[in-house]
Write a protein that holds these residues in place. Structure first.
Motif, PDB file in Angstrom:
ATOM      1  N   TYR A 122      29.109  39.879  43.876  1.00 20.19           N
ATOM      2  CA  TYR A 122      29.787  39.180  44.967  1.00 20.19           C
ATOM      3  C   TYR A 122      31.310  39.264  44.960  1.00 20.19           C
ATOM      4  CZ  TYR A 122      25.291  36.955  45.993  1.00 20.19           C
ATOM      5  OH  TYR A 122      23.980  36.724  46.329  1.00 20.19           O
ATOM      6  N   PHE A 123      31.896  39.635  43.817  1.00 18.16           N
ATOM      7  CA  PHE A 123      33.352  39.584  43.709  1.00 18.16           C
ATOM      8  C   PHE A 123      33.929  40.894  43.179  1.00 18.16           C
ATOM      9  CE2 PHE A 123      32.061  35.131  43.162  1.00 18.16           C
ATOM     10  CZ  PHE A 123      32.914  34.487  44.053  1.00 18.16           C
ATOM     11  N   ASP A 124      35.105  41.234  43.686  1.00 19.04           N
ATOM     12  CA  ASP A 124      35.962  42.151  42.947  1.00 19.04           C
ATOM     13  C   ASP A 124      36.513  41.346  41.774  1.00 19.04           C
ATOM     14  OD1 ASP A 124      35.540  43.993  44.933  1.00 19.04           O
ATOM     15  OD2 ASP A 124      37.553  43.843  45.796  1.00 19.04           O
ATOM     16  N   LEU A 125      36.179  41.772  40.578  1.00 20.40           N
ATOM     17  CA  LEU A 125      36.636  41.046  39.392  1.00 20.40           C
ATOM     18  C   LEU A 125      37.973  41.636  38.961  1.00 20.40           C
ATOM     19  CD1 LEU A 125      34.339  40.092  36.417  1.00 20.40           C
ATOM     20  CD2 LEU A 125      36.688  40.818  36.058  1.00 20.40           C
ATOM     21  N   VAL A 126      39.003  40.796  38.918  1.00 21.18           N
ATOM     22  CA  VAL A 126      40.360  41.232  38.571  1.00 21.18           C
ATOM     23  C   VAL A 126      40.840  40.432  37.367  1.00 21.18           C
ATOM     24  CG1 VAL A 126      42.762  41.381  39.338  1.00 21.18           C
ATOM     25  CG2 VAL A 126      40.900  41.910  40.936  1.00 21.18           C
ATOM     26  N   SER A 127      41.380  41.117  36.381  1.00 23.04           N
ATOM     27  CA  SER A 127      41.965  40.421  35.236  1.00 23.04           C
ATOM     28  C   SER A 127      43.302  41.063  34.889  1.00 23.04           C
ATOM     29  CB  SER A 127      41.015  40.418  34.041  1.00 23.04           C
ATOM     30  OG  SER A 127      41.433  39.458  33.076  1.00 23.04           O
ATOM     31  N   LEU A 128      43.943  40.572  33.848  1.00 24.63           N
ATOM     32  CA  LEU A 128      45.305  40.998  33.540  1.00 24.63           C
ATOM     33  C   LEU A 128      45.585  40.876  32.053  1.00 24.63           C
ATOM     34  CD1 LEU A 128      47.804  38.118  34.290  1.00 24.63           C
ATOM     35  CD2 LEU A 128      45.334  37.816  34.603  1.00 24.63           C
ATOM     36  N   ASP A 129      46.580  41.602  31.613  1.00 27.96           N
ATOM     37  CA  ASP A 129      47.239  41.329  30.343  1.00 27.96           C
ATOM     38  C   ASP A 129      48.448  40.474  30.695  1.00 27.96           C
ATOM     39  OD1 ASP A 129      45.363  42.926  29.180  1.00 27.96           O
ATOM     40  OD2 ASP A 129      46.762  44.432  28.420  1.00 27.96           O
ATOM     41  N   PRO A 130      48.426  39.181  30.368  1.00 26.13           N
ATOM     42  CA  PRO A 130      49.507  38.294  30.811  1.00 26.13           C
ATOM     43  C   PRO A 130      50.884  38.746  30.320  1.00 26.13           C
ATOM     44  CG  PRO A 130      47.638  37.039  29.994  1.00 26.13           C
ATOM     45  CD  PRO A 130      47.377  38.466  29.638  1.00 26.13           C
ATOM     46  N   ARG A 131      51.906  38.222  30.950  1.00 28.73           N
ATOM     47  CA  ARG A 131      53.273  38.576  30.547  1.00 28.73           C
ATOM     48  C   ARG A 131      53.433  38.403  29.034  1.00 28.73           C
ATOM     49  NH1 ARG A 131      57.830  35.570  33.193  1.00 28.73           N
ATOM     50  NH2 ARG A 131      56.799  36.169  35.153  1.00 28.73           N
ATOM     51  N   GLY A 132      54.045  39.396  28.422  1.00 30.77           N
ATOM     52  CA  GLY A 132      54.252  39.367  26.975  1.00 30.77           C
ATOM     53  C   GLY A 132      53.145  39.988  26.161  1.00 30.77           C
ATOM     54  N   VAL A 133      52.057  40.430  26.812  1.00 32.53           N
ATOM     55  CA  VAL A 133      50.833  40.792  26.093  1.00 32.53           C
ATOM     56  C   VAL A 133      50.378  42.213  26.421  1.00 32.53           C
ATOM     57  CG1 VAL A 133      48.389  40.194  25.755  1.00 32.53           C
ATOM     58  CG2 VAL A 133      50.085  38.383  26.067  1.00 32.53           C
TER      59      VAL A 133
END
Length: 515
Positions: A122-133
């Motif tokens: 049901y979703f485009d799954l989006v994630s990230l490496d947060p700032r600093g990481v």
């Protein structure tokens, strides 16, 4: 001191649940909240990953979220498109824990949310490496200095003063090596980064799923941009309103003790447990006493401190699926059998974001060694078996930190948000149960779902909790208030360990708010 790394099983979930047709309408007529950012250039996605493939990209995001036109840093993001475009609801941003964990590794490349999970339809799954990481612009520090991080709760005035001096030296080193980003890695800016992703994706609203430290990002996102949320589920919650070091340490110690006692009870009731038929509490107390006296060693002669013993036990308390391993470890340790692992290969400069982020968000009312020592004695009464949670490091590592506390503790001020599903366990070593309930009292329209067992991240620990989180994210229907999920503990060891499992550690072996 070299850190010891142990394998923790993180079994991949392949769960099938029955869902009624999803509700696709917006949850309210709330207008989107503006971030003040100009429209972004189109995202240039590129394939990434080896075993599992995803799409990765880099955004240019302001270092200071309050200055949209100011200097920028690189924010790395990843995406898995919805597997069934006909069912696609929108974007689900999944924020990792830590602080300091990679969302791209966990959720895009390692598939912690498996392709068989209904969320993926049901979703485009989006994630990230947060700032600093990770793949984003990093907080970097001297490798040699990082590996000199004190590993023990201060035992005397000299050790306390040495810790203060080290914190000042480390923070100055990291700030010099990292540059302007160092002063802006607080969680308020991390929440603004989430909205920068929304803008770049061209989405009017997003759904958000945050775990552990990622729940704090979600809470502050709901405060800043409530109108940009379709839905929010936050699992294993931080409570950023805690200002008392004693209350922080006490809640952590209570949940560590409660987790261990539940483990001991499970082992006594599970014939396949390696310590079945023995008093697990007595075994632990005997080992801990030997470690505290300097008399516990591994088979290679390495002397194990009581601090190290508690830290290792705490890893197993995050995930009951590792409890067979925990019992085997304790049994072997009593026989002087296990070997310790060596630290990872070192480099000259390393990514070390945990304290930089943590100490931008938290300042503590600790003024002396005598105060800390009094806390230790009181905590040993609160938790007579496990004594002291390894998360004491969160408090002590920020004392005399030289970076700015740019997002200090305070109560949330949220309005105009959709219903929020908040998930907790009865005992959670990394984010105590009380923190979720305290945060829920600050979030309008929140509903708490409690898993009546032990562990960190109930989306992974409980089929019941997982299904209710998924149902809410897809259908926008929270479970009734007061809903609880029964414990789900293993009865047989896992046949195959999941190679994607990673230790939730800082560079120096201290636990983090992640899994």
């Amino acid at each position: 001191m070299k850190r010891r790394l142990f394998t923790v099983v993180l079994a991949t979930l392949a769960l099938t649940i029955s869902l009624s047709p999803p509700v696709l309408a917006e949850p309210s007529a709330t207008r989107p909240t503006t971030s003040g950012r100009p429209p972004s250039a189109p995202i240039r996605w590129a394939e990434c990953g080896t075993t599992h493939k995803g799409e990765c990209a880099t955004l240019k995001v302001p270092i200071d979220g309050k200055k949209p036109g100011g200097p920028t840093f690189d924010l790395a993001i990843g995406r898995l498109k919805a597997l069934d475009p006909a069912k696609r609801i929108g974007v689900l941003i999944v924020h990792p824990g830590g602080p300091g964990s990679s969302g791209i590794d966990s959720f895009i490349l390692d598939r912690v949310i498996s392709d068989s999970d209904p969320i993926r339809q049901y979703f485009d799954l989006v994630s990230l490496d947060p700032r600093g990481v990770g793949r984003s612009t990093q907080v970097v520090c001297s490798e040699d200095l990082v590996y000199r991080t004190p590993n023990s709760y201060p035992a005397d005035e000299a050790a306390y003063q040495a810790f203060l001096r080290f914190n000042a030296e480390l923070s100055k080193d990291c700030r010099e090596r990292t540059g302007p980003l160092f002063d802006s890695v607080n969680t308020t800016n991390a929440a603004r980064d989430v909205d920068a992703i929304r803008v770049a994706l061209g989405e009017r609203k997003i759904s958000f799923f945050g775990i552990s430290y990622g729940t704090q990002v979600g809470q502050q996102y709901a405060e800043l941009f409530p109108g940009n949320l379709r839905a929010m589920a936050i699992d294993s919650n931080m409570d950023h309103s805690i200002t008392s070091a004693w209350q922080y340490l006490k809640a952590s110690a209570e949940n560590f003790e409660g987790s261990f006692l539940d483990f001991a009870k499970w082992c006594g009731e599970t014939p396949t447990c390696g310590l079945y038929g023995r008093n697990v509490v007595d075994v632990w107390d005997w080992l801990h006493a030997k470690a505290a006296a300097g008399e516990l060693t591994y088979s290679d002669g390495y002397r194990v401190s009581d601090e190290e013993l508690r830290r290792e036990l705490s890893y197993y308390m995050r995930d009951p699926r590792t409890w067979f391993d925990a019992a085997g470890w304790l049994r072997a340790l009593a026989r002087n059998a296990p070997l310790r692992s060596e630290a990872a290969t070192k480099v000259e400069v390393i990514n070390n974001a945990y304290s930089a982020i943590q100490c931008s968000d938290w300042t503590w009312d600790v003024r002396s060694f005598s105060q800390l020592d009094r806390y230790r004695r009181q905590l040993e009464k609160v938790a007579p078996h496990t004594k002291l949670s390894p998360f004491w490091f969160d408090v002590v590592s920020c004392l005399n930190w030289q970076g700015p506390v740019s997002n200090p503790q305070r109560r949330l001020k949220i309005s105009g948000n959709p219903p929020v599903l908040m998930v907790t366990a009865r005992h959670d070593i990394a984010t105590p149960n009380a923190w979720t309930y305290a945060a829920a009292r600050q979030i309008p329209r929140s509903v708490v779902l409690e898993y009546e067992g032990v562990g960190h991240l109930q989306f992974l620990n409980s089929v019941c909790a997982h299904d209710k989180i998924v149902k809410y994210l897809i259908e926008l229907r929270t479970p009734p208030r007061g809903t609880r999920c029964a414990p789900e503990y293993p009865t047989q060891p896992a046949a195959v360990a999941d190679s994607t499992g990673k230790q939730p550690l800082t560079r120096t072996g201290h636990p983090v708010h992640a899994r």
